[in-house]
Motif scaffolding. Structure first.
Motif, PDB file in Angstrom:
ATOM      1  N   THR A 147       0.593  -1.277  -0.074  1.00 43.24           N
ATOM      2  CA  THR A 147       0.009   0.080   0.205  1.00 43.24           C
ATOM      3  C   THR A 147       0.924   1.179   0.050  1.00 43.24           C
ATOM      4  O   THR A 147       1.654   1.379   0.808  1.00 43.24           O
TER       5      THR A 147
ATOM      6  N   HIS B 244      -4.346   3.538   3.243  1.00 41.70           N
ATOM      7  CA  HIS B 244      -5.184   3.096   2.319  1.00 41.70           C
ATOM      8  C   HIS B 244      -5.308   1.626   2.644  1.00 41.70           C
ATOM      9  O   HIS B 244      -5.862   0.727   1.759  1.00 41.70           O
TER      10      HIS B 244
ATOM     11  N   HIS C 194      -0.499   4.510  -0.330  1.00 43.31           N
ATOM     12  CA  HIS C 194      -1.010   5.829   0.463  1.00 43.31           C
ATOM     13  C   HIS C 194      -1.337   5.416   1.682  1.00 43.31           C
ATOM     14  O   HIS C 194      -1.676   4.441   2.177  1.00 43.31           O
TER      15      HIS C 194
END
Ligand SMILES: Cc1cc2nc3c(=O)[nH]c(=O)nc-3n(C[C@H](O)[C@H](O)[C@H](O)COP(=O)(O)OP(=O)(O)OC[C@H]3O[C@@H](n4cnc5c(N)ncnc54)[C@H](O)[C@@H]3O)c2cc1C
Lengths: 398, 539
Positions: free
Chosen positions: A259, A264, A261
């Motif tokens: 992941t 997220h 971001h």
């Protein structure tokens, strides 16, 4: 490398069951999973889904990652890695587990098979050798072996699955409870059978040496021919697992180690998997972060929705009002469920909004024209599909 | 004695549906059924040890999904499974395989006629357009065009709006459609006789019409207006047989507190001061209730369980003349193995489909000629499925049961009444026909149940054995069903309603008639409606 085939390096691996699957994949509908050629479907996804719900069907789980974890410290190591307390797990039982980063974000889910007091098998969807290696740190007597290619595995799911195994001669299989492991002699070797699966229905997973894979297939299909046996692929699996409200990577959760971001990825509490997190055991990866998360409550909660109408809410936003001005979440998976006869979905919804009205804005197409509508959503507490036979021991013959 | 709000006469699937919706609205209901089993023509019965036959209806498509969902029938054990392709057999043993896959189906048609393979797209598109229009009228009470009640006007406008949405050209076509024969209609599309015969066959199922009779085109439509999970025109099997549908509805009924009494045939509807007030059972028991609902066909309701003196003038005659001619037989066969058919590959999917012994239009018409002359045909049209190839619950593993629906079989023979011998001869004609396409078939037979219109009427009370509780011709459809002026489920005696297939939208295992009738009853009782709107409106 095979220099006669300039594309050899780009071709997918074939599982030990491939010759039989290839013969039945008359639509040539192949996809890929962990480098293996993998069937999307064989004949018709819906047909195969119905075999899972009505008769029985097989799903190739060779591409699933399998690790043997052994040694005096194996149990302690796994217990520090996953959130569930596996010290309580009896011998020859399987446990559904998940593991997190220190930040309490979910890396993956999988199953742990307790094969001996100092030997376990961990299975999961994505490769996790590197994380296992990290998790071994600090333990003296643990060996991790990637046995993904050394064990062929086939899942047999559906209401006639127990009858088929009995017909195949697996005496006593009907005494296996859900999550039990049993072993049977097979062609001079051992066939391991666990009463596990990913369909929410009665089902088993069969584990065998790759050299015996085709023999297993042939015996299973011979026994199953009068019980509606059929191979099924990814498409039917995805239907069945959604009815059972099981999560999928890339749908309900984004693997934490992949992941980009911030946040997220998800926590187990967001995924409604809090029951798999045991704070009463000693330290485990993500414990502090998860404790905090538990106290605060997850921002989002994965929720089971029954949506009015029959247009699947794929990719829909969830709103708190019919005018669609108050956005409160998004659908992760959606489908019309032929077995339940309901328009079902899993959705990530802001926890604070769960008590209020929920509306899905659904887009659908009719001969190239786009339409949309707003449909009321009702929260369901239980899985959409959970037949009594899935838990019954001995299970019924159909 | 316990008092009830409503008595429903007959535990057919429509009677059960009606009762379930009334019970859901909080009414105290009781269903009284003459047989010691429920389901009427949607029934599963173990007729031979280990074999469960769907004695009458055998495939499902018309069942409204929204009712299934609303009554939570899945939780009450109902699973509907779509089935795959069908093989049609021509007179000369030629085969036409309706493959499940569109591309494969196209190639197979092309093998017979490239022209027809292309035309099939237009045919199916047109049919789907008509089907969609009809679908929107199903879960609605037909408007009475002679009243000026706001609701009737609203419903008429709804119909008009759907109709105009077809476009001018299609409106003409549609009107033609209602009066044409299936064969004529198909002439517009196809050239190959075998393809025409296969496509025409739904036009005669259950009907006292031939492929060349005006009106058979509509019957064709009636058989493609259903769906399985939104796939319009598709048919499925109920796991456990068609009785699973009735049993699941009964489960929903009981969940809402309703009662079912079997072995409780109604002898007479009690009428006092021109109002229905209860029923007298065959054993003499009397049950009273605020309203009485009949699940029986219109003819039986008004000529068998009602006193002519209790009816307003003209109703008895209307009922007597209600068109309800029987034309179909059913042969249920237990088999020791899966039959093999000449010229059909051993394809695991085709083996799980159906068989249409259609022959040609000519053969079908000749079979109809026999019916007209009060005989069964020696070369009948037979539509078969082998549900056990799909359903592990209806026959022992490796054994099979085959459902054979036979067109035609008269309810009255020219040479005197039906006898067990004649019934068996009829059954023989059917298996002789199948044997021609499947040598060795007869050796597989373990048990056989032969049903002529005579048995069908005797067992479940479908007058003359008509499978639809009344023919589906334009004079008996929509606001004319069962009679003009009585299409809104209310009958000529106050507090008496009808909820069976004699009402709109007609025969088939759909649960619609029962649900629509419940909506009207609740409206009259000023109770909140419990019947959902159809979910096909935004199709
Ligand atoms: C041979 C056959 C094949 C068919 N095939 C199909 C098919 O494949 N698919 C499909 O969709 N449809 C099919 N149909 C049509 C469909 O089955 C019927 O239209 C439908 O089941 C009728 O349901 P109903 O509830 O309206 O009435 P019914 O099923 O006729 O129910 C009436 C009930 O009333 C009871 N009864 C009668 N008299 C009395 C009395 N005096 N007192 C108390 N109870 C009484 C009867 O026993 C029965 O239970 C078929 C029908 C037949 C006969």
């Amino acid at each position: 490398m095979n220099m006669n085939d300039p594309y050899a390096g780009e071709r997918l691996k074939e599982s030990p069951f491939h010759p039989r699957e290839d013969a039945l994949n008359i639509r040539n509908a192949w996809g890929a999973w962990n480098g293996y050629k993998f069937a999307e479907y064989y004949y018709d996804a819906e047909y195969e889904y119905f075999c899972v719900r009505n008769t029985c069907a097989t799903y190739n789980i060779c591409p699933m990652q399998k690790y043997h974890i052994s040694g005096r410290d194996a149990e302690a190591m796994l217990n520090r890695m996953v959130t569930r307390d596996i010290v309580k797990q009896p011998l020859n039982r399987v446990a559904y587990v998940l593991w997190c980063t220190d930040e309490g974000r979910m890396i993956d889910d999988g199953t742990i098979f307790k094969l001996a007091s100092d030997k376990f098998m961990l299975t999961c969807g994505s490769p996790c050798s590197a994380w296992l290696e990290k998790s071994v740190f600090g333990f003296d007597d643990v060996t991790v072996t990637d046995v993904s290619d050394e064990i062929a595995a086939l899942s047999l799911q559906g209401p006639t699955s127990c009858a088929v195994l009995k017909k195949m001669g697996l005496d006593g299989i009907e005494t296996a409870k859900a999550f039990d492991i049993m072993r049977f002699p097979f062609h001079g070797d051992t066939l391991m059978v666990s009463r596990t699966g990913f369909t929410g229905d009665l089902g088993y997973e069969l584990w065998i040496a790759p050299e015996l894979a085709l023999d297993l297939w042939d015996e299973l299909y011979a026994a199953g021919s009068d019980y509606g046996i059929q191979p099924y692929g990814e498409a039917a699996t995805n239907m069945a697992r959604l009815e059972a409200a099981f999560i999928m990577p890339g749908m309900e959760f984004n693997e934490a180690l992949k992941t980009i971001h911030f946040e997220h990825d998800q926590t187990p509490f967001e995924l409604s998997l809090g029951w798999l997190v045991d704070f009463s055991k000693p330290h485990f990866s993500g414990r502090n972060a998860l404790l905090k998360e538990k106290k605060r409550g997850p921002i989002y909660t994965l929720t089971k929705l029954d949506i009015e109408g029959n247009k699947p809410a794929e990719g829909s936003y969830i709103y708190g009002n019919t005018r669609c001005t108050r956005e409160i979440g998004y659908v992760t998976s959606a489908m019309w469920s032929p077995a339940v006869k309901a328009n079902i979905a899993l959705a990530m919804i802001r926890t604070e909004c769960l008590q209020g009205d929920l509306w899905a804005e659904i887009y659908y197409e009719k001969e190239l024209r786009q339409y949309h509508k707003v449909a009321r959503c009702t929260v369901r507490k239980k899985p959409f599909w959970a037949p009594a036979r899935a838990r019954a021991t001995p299970p019924p013959d159909f | 004695m316990k008092d009830y709000d409503a008595i429903i006469i007959g535990a057919g699937h429509n009677g059960l549906t009606n009762a379930a919706y009334l019970a859901k609205a909080g009414l105290r209901v009781v269903v009284v059924e003459k047989n010691d089993y429920i389901g009427g023509a949607a029934v599963s019965r173990e007729m031979h040890q280990g074999w469960i036959y769907s004695s009458c209806s055998y495939v499902c498509s018309m069942m409204r999904q929204v009712l299934h969902r609303d009554l939570d029938l899945s939780r009450h054990g109902l699973l509907l499974v779509p089935y795959l392709g069908t093989v049609n057999f021509g007179d000369d043993g030629e085969t036409l395989l309706a493959y499940h896959d569109e591309e494969a189906a196209h190639l197979e048609l092309k093998r017979h006629s490239p022209h027809d393979a292309d035309a099939m797209h237009r045919f199916q598109t047109d049919l789907a357009r008509y089907a969609q229009l009809i679908r929107k009228t199903l879960l609605r009470t037909p408007p009475d065009p002679t009243t000026f009640r706001p609701r009737d006007i609203r419903e008429l406008l709804f119909l008009a709006k759907q109709f105009w949405a077809l476009g001018e050209h299609e409106i003409y076509e549609y009107v033609r459609f209602f009066t044409m024969s299936a064969a004529e209609y198909l002439d517009d599309y196809f050239e190959n006789d075998m393809i025409k015969a296969a496509m025409a066959s739904p036009g005669i199922i259950g009907t006292a019409l031939g492929v060349y009779s005006p009106g058979s085109a509509y019957i064709l439509l009636h058989h493609v207006m259903g769906d399985v999970d939104g796939s319009i025109g598709a048919w499925g099997l109920a796991r456990g047989g068609m009785g699973a549908i009735s049993n699941a509805i009964a489960g929903a009924l009981r969940q809402h507190g309703g009662e079912i009494r079997t072995h409780a045939g109604v002898q007479k509807v009690l009428v006092e001061h021109r109002k229905a007030v209860g029923v007298v059972l065959e054993n003499g028991d009397e049950i009273r209730a605020r309203i009485v609902v009949s699940n029986l066909d219109a003819k039986r309701t008004f000529t068998k369980i009602m006193d002519r003196a209790d009816l307003p003038p003209g109703i008895y005659e209307k009922a007597k003349n209600f068109k309800i001619r029987g034309s179909s037989g059913k042969v249920n066969i237990a088999l020791s193995g899966l039959p093999k058919f000449t010229g059909v590959p051993d394809n695991r999917y085709i083996n799980r489909g159906g068989q249409g012994f259609t022959g040609s239009l000519e053969t079908m018409e000749r079979a109809y000629d026999c019916w007209k002359h009060g005989r069964w045909s020696d070369d009948p049209f037979v539509e078969s499925v082998i549900p056990s190839a799909w359903d592990p619950t209806v026959a022992p593993p490796g054994k099979h049961w085959m459902s054979n629906f036979v067109q035609y079989c008269p309810s009255k023979l020219a040479d005197g009444p039906w006898t067990p011998e004649k019934r068996d001869q009829f059954g023989q004609a059917v298996i002789d026909k199948i044997e021609r396409y499947s040598p060795g078939f007869k050796d597989l037979i373990v048990h056989m149940e032969v049903r002529t219109p005579h048995e069908i009427e005797a067992e479940i009370g479908l007058t003359e054995g008509n499978i639809f509780q009344g023919e589906l011709t334009i004079d008996q459809l929509l606001f004319n069903r069962p009679f003009p002026g009585y299409a809104q489920y209310r009958m000529p005696v106050r507090n008496l309603y009808m909820c069976g297939s004699s009402t709109h939208p007609g025969g088939g295992v759909s649960a619609i008639c029962g649900a629509n009738a419940a909506r009207e009853i609740l409206m009259d009782l000023k109770r909140p409606n419990t019947v959902p709107e159809d979910d096909c409106l935004d199709e």
